[in-house]
Scaffold this motif. Structure first.
Motif, PDB file in Angstrom:
ATOM      1  N   LYS A  99     -10.710  31.317 -37.070  1.00  0.00           N
ATOM      2  CA  LYS A  99     -11.765  31.329 -38.093  1.00  0.00           C
ATOM      3  C   LYS A  99     -11.406  31.946 -39.584  1.00  0.00           C
ATOM      4  O   LYS A  99     -11.686  31.302 -40.505  1.00  0.00           O
ATOM      5  CB  LYS A  99     -12.963  31.780 -37.721  1.00  0.00           C
ATOM      6  N   GLU A 321     -23.067  31.040 -41.996  1.00  0.00           N
ATOM      7  CA  GLU A 321     -23.453  29.673 -42.054  1.00  0.00           C
ATOM      8  C   GLU A 321     -24.824  29.225 -41.736  1.00  0.00           C
ATOM      9  O   GLU A 321     -25.294  28.541 -42.593  1.00  0.00           O
ATOM     10  CB  GLU A 321     -22.569  28.740 -41.206  1.00  0.00           C
ATOM     11  N   THR A 322     -25.539  29.890 -40.749  1.00  0.00           N
ATOM     12  CA  THR A 322     -26.670  29.482 -40.389  1.00  0.00           C
ATOM     13  C   THR A 322     -27.820  29.741 -40.999  1.00  0.00           C
ATOM     14  O   THR A 322     -28.732  29.184 -41.523  1.00  0.00           O
ATOM     15  CB  THR A 322     -26.950  29.757 -38.722  1.00  0.00           C
ATOM     16  N   GLN A 324     -26.752  30.912 -44.293  1.00  0.00           N
ATOM     17  CA  GLN A 324     -26.430  30.668 -45.841  1.00  0.00           C
ATOM     18  C   GLN A 324     -26.771  31.824 -46.500  1.00  0.00           C
ATOM     19  O   GLN A 324     -27.192  31.841 -47.846  1.00  0.00           O
ATOM     20  CB  GLN A 324     -27.469  29.527 -46.455  1.00  0.00           C
TER      21      GLN A 324
END
Length: 427
Positions: A99, A321-322, A324
């Motif tokens: 990642k 990510e989830t 933002q």
């Protein structure tokens, strides 16, 4: 004072030794005992609530007790808390390394060396830079270049890169050979033999933290990368503070599209949950260490790639990510600038606001612009007064740091600035 608070503080004063703390003054006072956190908030043992204004010393990213991060730790505990990384792999470390490398173009930063904290990330980069030179026929390139007033950690090698005299001068002769410069002009003016002897140059990109939150000029990092390419000096970026969204991008080097030879990460790597560090480097550097045992990098730590730390770091990257996180942060960065500008306008003792992303330094001076006498500890007094208004933070000399978790909302940011407003008015 509650009985449990008294018991904890008495035991602290009898047995504990705090970092960066004059202990005589500490034991004469009444320390806060922090017992709980949630979101951007902390509670002490007396039940008082405070906004975490410096992210628990620049570490917390998504807030305390974030459900996704808590669950990641619990889930990993169901498997194993720790296994050795010397001679073994573990799933979470493999996933995390993949990642982290994915944040950079393919073929650039593609190897990850895990350690324990920011100091050891820097230490591993320094040792790797020296050994790389030895393995590639340049053993004479064993010096380093660093910047005035820099701070890169407190292990002996990392401390030798530090430019803050009160922290590092007493250890200077015991560390690496380091040449200090003020900025790019001074770097370019160095004698050629200094650059020819340097293994690497080290910098905190975009902003120096311990140097009272002082930003570098725009474009400076890109210019530094060009200088390194021209001189053959490798580039170590210390993103221990600036990494993981603090500057408004995932990493500070993304602002100027710079790829270092070594990228040092810690603090926010695990979202502020567990001590862990990572140092990213290139395939070219990694390949130089391949071969027989004499070429191996003999450096490491017992808790390298700790599965709990890797699990919560993966969860933290997932929250970016989830939720933002970086997108939501942009209007908060603008709000911080606007609120701090109003604070400065209302207080003649606010000398300067220095902001980079969601990081700010508020320098306090006397009304005529001269610094307060050091013995007055004026910045510390302002921070102590701010506690009465529900804000915890620390100064660097007389510069007050405002660096709350990235989850901080508009009303919470307003609360922090209002607390500073009241504290300045009453100190």
């Amino acid at each position: 004072m509650r009985d449990d608070t008294r018991r904890w503080t008495e035991a602290d004063k009898r047995h504990c030794w705090h970092p960066f703390t004059p202990q005589a003054a500490w034991t004469a006072g009444e320390p806060l005992v922090i017992v709980r956190g949630e979101g951007a908030w902390l509670w002490d043992s007396e039940g008082r609530k405070y906004l975490d204004g410096n992210s628990s010393i620049w570490t917390n990213i998504h807030g305390h007790r974030h459900p996704a991060l808590d669950e990641a730790v619990r889930r990993q505990l169901g498997d194993v808390a720790h296994t050795s990384y010397l001679g073994f792999a573990n799933p979470r470390a493999s996933e995390l390394a993949e990642k982290l490398c994915a944040f950079f173009p393919a073929g650039t930063l593609e190897r990850v060396f895990f350690s324990d904290d920011g100091s050891t990330a820097i230490e591993s980069a320094m040792k790797m830079a020296i050994q790389f030179r030895q393995l590639t026929g340049e053993a004479g390139r064993d010096g380093f270049i660093a910047f005035d007033q820099a701070y890169h950690g407190d292990t002996l090698g990392a401390a030798s890169l530090g430019g803050v005299s009160r922290f590092h001068d007493r250890f200077r002769k015991h560390g690496a050979e380091v040449t200090f410069v003020a900025g790019m002009d001074a770097l370019k003016d160095l004698p050629g033999e200094v650059a020819a002897k340097a293994a690497a140059v080290v910098i905190e990109p975009l902003i120096q933290g311990v140097n009272e939150m002082r930003p570098w000029p725009a474009g400076m990092l890109r210019e530094l990368r060009q200088w390194c390419d021209a001189t053959g000096v490798q580039l170590i970026l210390d993103e221990v503070m600036t990494g993981f969204g603090r500057t408004g991008r995932m990493f500070a080097c993304h602002h100027e599209d710079v790829i270092p030879d070594y990228l040092c990460l810690a603090k926010g790597l695990t979202g502020g949950y567990l001590p862990m560090a990572a140092m990213l480097t290139t395939g070219r550097i990694y390949d130089a260490f391949l071969g027989d045992d004499s070429r191996a990098f003999y450096y490491g730590h017992s808790y390298t790639a700790n599965p709990l730390g890797c699990a919560v770091a993966l969860a933290s990257l997932g929250v970016f990510e989830t939720e933002q996180t970086l997108e939501r942060l942009q209007p908060m960065i603008a709000r911080m600038a606007e609120r701090l500008a109003r604070l400065k306008a209302g207080h003649p003792r606010v000398h300067e606001i220095r902001q980079c992303g969601f990081v700010a330094g508020i320098e306090i001076r006397q009304a005529d612009g001269t610094p307060f006498p050091a013995a007055e500890h004026f910045g510390a007094r302002v921070c102590t007064a701010a506690r009465d208004h529900g804000l915890l933070t620390r100064p660097i000399r007389d510069t007050i740091v405002l660096m709350p978790p990235l989850c901080t909302g508009p009303d919470e940011l307003d609360h922090a600035v209002s607390a500073l407003d009241h504290a300045l008015a009453t100190t």
